[in-house]
Scaffold this motif. Structure first.
Motif, PDB file in Angstrom:
ATOM      1  N   PRO A 168       8.185   7.258  20.288  1.00 11.57           N
ATOM      2  CA  PRO A 168       8.675   6.641  19.053  1.00 11.57           C
ATOM      3  C   PRO A 168       7.792   5.495  18.575  1.00 11.57           C
ATOM      4  N   ALA A 169       7.317   4.694  19.513  1.00 12.61           N
ATOM      5  CA  ALA A 169       6.457   3.566  19.147  1.00 12.61           C
ATOM      6  C   ALA A 169       5.164   4.035  18.493  1.00 12.61           C
ATOM      7  N   ASP A 170       4.638   5.185  18.954  1.00 16.18           N
ATOM      8  CA  ASP A 170       3.410   5.737  18.359  1.00 16.18           C
ATOM      9  C   ASP A 170       3.636   6.070  16.894  1.00 16.18           C
ATOM     10  N   LEU A 171       4.799   6.656  16.613  1.00 15.44           N
ATOM     11  CA  LEU A 171       5.113   7.084  15.253  1.00 15.44           C
ATOM     12  C   LEU A 171       5.308   5.880  14.331  1.00 15.44           C
ATOM     13  N   VAL A 172       6.043   4.888  14.800  1.00 13.29           N
ATOM     14  CA  VAL A 172       6.272   3.678  13.996  1.00 13.29           C
ATOM     15  C   VAL A 172       4.950   2.966  13.721  1.00 13.29           C
ATOM     16  N   LYS A 173       4.106   2.896  14.726  1.00 12.61           N
ATOM     17  CA  LYS A 173       2.799   2.247  14.560  1.00 12.61           C
ATOM     18  C   LYS A 173       1.959   2.971  13.512  1.00 12.61           C
ATOM     19  N   THR A 174       1.977   4.304  13.562  1.00 14.57           N
ATOM     20  CA  THR A 174       1.215   5.094  12.592  1.00 14.57           C
ATOM     21  C   THR A 174       1.718   4.863  11.175  1.00 14.57           C
ATOM     22  N   MET A 175       3.028   4.792  11.000  1.00 15.77           N
ATOM     23  CA  MET A 175       3.608   4.561   9.671  1.00 15.77           C
ATOM     24  C   MET A 175       3.175   3.204   9.104  1.00 15.77           C
ATOM     25  N   ILE A 176       3.192   2.198   9.950  1.00 15.35           N
ATOM     26  CA  ILE A 176       2.780   0.858   9.508  1.00 15.35           C
ATOM     27  C   ILE A 176       1.301   0.853   9.132  1.00 15.35           C
ATOM     28  N   GLU A 177       0.483   1.485   9.968  1.00 15.12           N
ATOM     29  CA  GLU A 177      -0.962   1.532   9.717  1.00 15.12           C
ATOM     30  C   GLU A 177      -1.271   2.233   8.406  1.00 15.12           C
ATOM     31  N   GLN A 178      -0.530   3.312   8.097  1.00 17.16           N
ATOM     32  CA  GLN A 178      -0.777   4.025   6.849  1.00 17.16           C
ATOM     33  C   GLN A 178      -0.440   3.165   5.635  1.00 17.16           C
ATOM     34  N   THR A 179       0.602   2.366   5.750  1.00 21.97           N
ATOM     35  CA  THR A 179       0.980   1.502   4.630  1.00 21.97           C
ATOM     36  C   THR A 179      -0.070   0.417   4.399  1.00 21.97           C
ATOM     37  N   THR A 180      -0.501  -0.241   5.453  1.00 22.24           N
ATOM     38  CA  THR A 180      -1.514  -1.292   5.300  1.00 22.24           C
ATOM     39  C   THR A 180      -2.846  -0.702   4.832  1.00 22.24           C
ATOM     40  N   SER A 181      -3.161   0.507   5.315  1.00 20.49           N
ATOM     41  CA  SER A 181      -4.401   1.155   4.871  1.00 20.49           C
ATOM     42  C   SER A 181      -4.349   1.464   3.381  1.00 20.49           C
ATOM     43  N   LYS A 182      -3.180   1.892   2.903  1.00 25.45           N
ATOM     44  CA  LYS A 182      -3.007   2.216   1.487  1.00 25.45           C
ATOM     45  C   LYS A 182      -3.202   0.963   0.626  1.00 25.45           C
ATOM     46  N   LEU A 183      -2.675  -0.157   1.065  1.00 27.18           N
ATOM     47  CA  LEU A 183      -2.826  -1.417   0.327  1.00 27.18           C
ATOM     48  C   LEU A 183      -4.289  -1.841   0.274  1.00 27.18           C
ATOM     49  N   LYS A 184      -4.975  -1.648   1.385  1.00 27.26           N
ATOM     50  CA  LYS A 184      -6.397  -2.001   1.440  1.00 27.26           C
ATOM     51  C   LYS A 184      -7.224  -1.084   0.544  1.00 27.26           C
ATOM     52  N   GLU A 185      -6.875   0.192   0.512  1.00 28.86           N
ATOM     53  CA  GLU A 185      -7.599   1.148  -0.332  1.00 28.86           C
ATOM     54  C   GLU A 185      -7.510   0.767  -1.807  1.00 28.86           C
ATOM     55  N   HIS A 186      -6.367   0.190  -2.183  1.00 26.15           N
ATOM     56  CA  HIS A 186      -6.164  -0.226  -3.574  1.00 26.15           C
ATOM     57  C   HIS A 186      -6.593  -1.681  -3.812  1.00 26.15           C
ATOM     58  N   SER A 187      -7.259  -2.241  -2.804  1.00 32.00           N
ATOM     59  CA  SER A 187      -7.812  -3.615  -2.910  1.00 32.00           C
ATOM     60  C   SER A 187      -6.740  -4.666  -3.227  1.00 32.00           C
ATOM     61  N   VAL A 188      -5.561  -4.492  -2.652  1.00 33.66           N
ATOM     62  CA  VAL A 188      -4.500  -5.482  -2.822  1.00 33.66           C
ATOM     63  C   VAL A 188      -4.723  -6.599  -1.811  1.00 33.66           C
ATOM     64  N   PRO A 189      -4.852  -7.828  -2.240  1.00 36.98           N
ATOM     65  CA  PRO A 189      -5.057  -8.935  -1.294  1.00 36.98           C
ATOM     66  C   PRO A 189      -3.815  -9.125  -0.429  1.00 36.98           C
TER      67      PRO A 189
END
Length: 384
Positions: free
Chosen positions: A215-236
């Motif tokens: 479960p921890a692996d899945l939660v970690k992946t979900m968080i990483e995808q969200t932060t990666s998406k924000l970075k891709e859109h250059s959101v500070p």
């Protein structure tokens, strides 16, 4: 002289008598020779066979010609196994032997090499049986029906509570471990900008769950995808929480993609307004529903009166946290709202998602009346 000659004659007679044999004597002598030869041959044969047996035992002891243990099949109880990327037949055999699928890795390797299609076995999770024959195990790994990779979907708009309950329904997950994973989100990469609240930081997607996934692996992946998406859109990072909160509201407010940029503009206009009608309040049903623990439908009069931080009919500005997951389309709309002076909007058909926008309160009231007519004709839709 006569005595001497007589002695010589007697001696010569005895010598001659020794060389004179009858047929019976010769037969006995030949039989003795044959028996002696047979005994010698048997002894030699015994020695040769004994030496060969000792040598063969030594060779067999090394496993060079021993028969590999194998189950007759077809198998017993089910078991999940994982074939890693780049695994050879020998690698797979060791995994299967350890899991009790095959009797020996050697038997599997032999069956693998005998099957011309075996190299086509794909990495991933498989549902097999214990005590399968080696050939049966190879065939099962080639059968797409044996694939056991689970898929779990976290839709757009899901709250943390809904995502947690969905993960608990995965058979291989211990519910306590799911709770633990959600409780320790900060240790799993939740950024400090989230303020310790996981809401809105779980990226909606369809995730693959292998037998090794925790479960921890899945939660970690979900968080990483969200932060990666924000970075891709250059959101500070300083804007992350604000942007996520707006996107989560937009995701809940609109179910037709074309309206995203327009509703995003209404959010911006309302937050910036200081007129008497809105006074900086969002007046969003989605936040009110979240505040009272609901996930759909229209808020009741009691819901609208509930004084909690998420009631944007009472409190100005954005709610304290996001209210769910959001799509990339919602994020893009928040970052690039459509131009317009709209201050209001109303979805007049909850089934089709048809939404009408208004700049003035009079226009908005007319749209609300249209919604009321719809709800009168479709009461169950408006109640859900």
């Amino acid at each position: 002289m006569r005595r001497q000659r007589r002695k010589i004659r007697v001696r010569n007679a005895r010598v001659e008598s020794r060389h004179v044999e009858g047929p019976a004597q010769r037969q006995r002598r030949r039989r003795k020779r044959r028996i002696k030869a047979t005994i010698v041959m048997l002894v030699v044969t015994f020695l040769v066979v004994g030496a060969a047996a000792i040598g063969l035992r030594a060779v067999l002891g090394t496993g060079l010609f021993s028969k590999a243990p194998d189950y007759p099949g077809p198998g017993t109880s089910s078991v999940s196994i994982q074939v890693p990327e780049g695994a050879t037949g020998q690698d797979i055999g060791k995994i299967l032997e350890k899991k009790g699928v095959v009797a020996s890795a050697k038997a599997f390797s032999k069956a693998f090499n005998a099957n011309v299609q075996a190299p086509a076995i794909q990495p991933g999770a498989y549902k097999l049986k214990k005590k399968m024959s080696a050939a049966g195990a190879v065939a099962a790994l080639l059968d797409p029906a044996s694939k056991a990779d689970l898929k779990v979907t976290i839709p757009e708009g899901f709250t943390v509570k809904e995502a947690k309950e969905r993960l608990k329904k995965i058979d291989q997950f211990d519910p306590d471990e799911v709770e633990k994973a959600f409780a320790s989100a900060t240790d799993l990469g939740l950024p400090k900008e989230a303020g310790g609240n996981l809401e809105g930081w779980l990226a909606p997607d369809t995730y693959t769950v292998t037998p090794e996934t925790e479960p921890a692996d899945l939660v970690k992946t979900m968080i990483e995808q969200t932060t990666s998406k924000l970075k891709e859109h250059s959101v500070p990072p300083s804007k992350w929480k604000e942007v996520i909160t707006k996107a989560s509201i937009l995701e809940k407010e609109v179910n037709v993609e074309k309206y995203y940029p327009m509703v995003a503009r209404v959010i911006e206009n309302r937050l910036a307004a200081d007129n008497a009608d809105t006074a900086g309040k969002l007046d969003m049903d989605s936040t009110v529903l979240y505040g009272v623990g609901k996930s759909g439908g229209l808020p009741t009069s009691e819901d609208l009166k509930a004084d909690n931080p998420y009631n944007t009919y009472i409190h100005k500005g954005l709610p304290p946290t996001p209210i769910g997951t959001f799509s990339d389309k919602a994020l893009q709309a928040v970052l690039s709202p459509a131009p317009g002076k709209w201050m209001y909007y109303t979805t007049v058909n909850l089934q089709t998602g048809e939404t009408k926008f208004a700049e003035t309160l009079d226009q908005q009231n007319a749209n609300v009346e249209e919604l009321k007519k719809y709800c009168k004709a479709n009461p169950k839709v408006c109640e859900n």
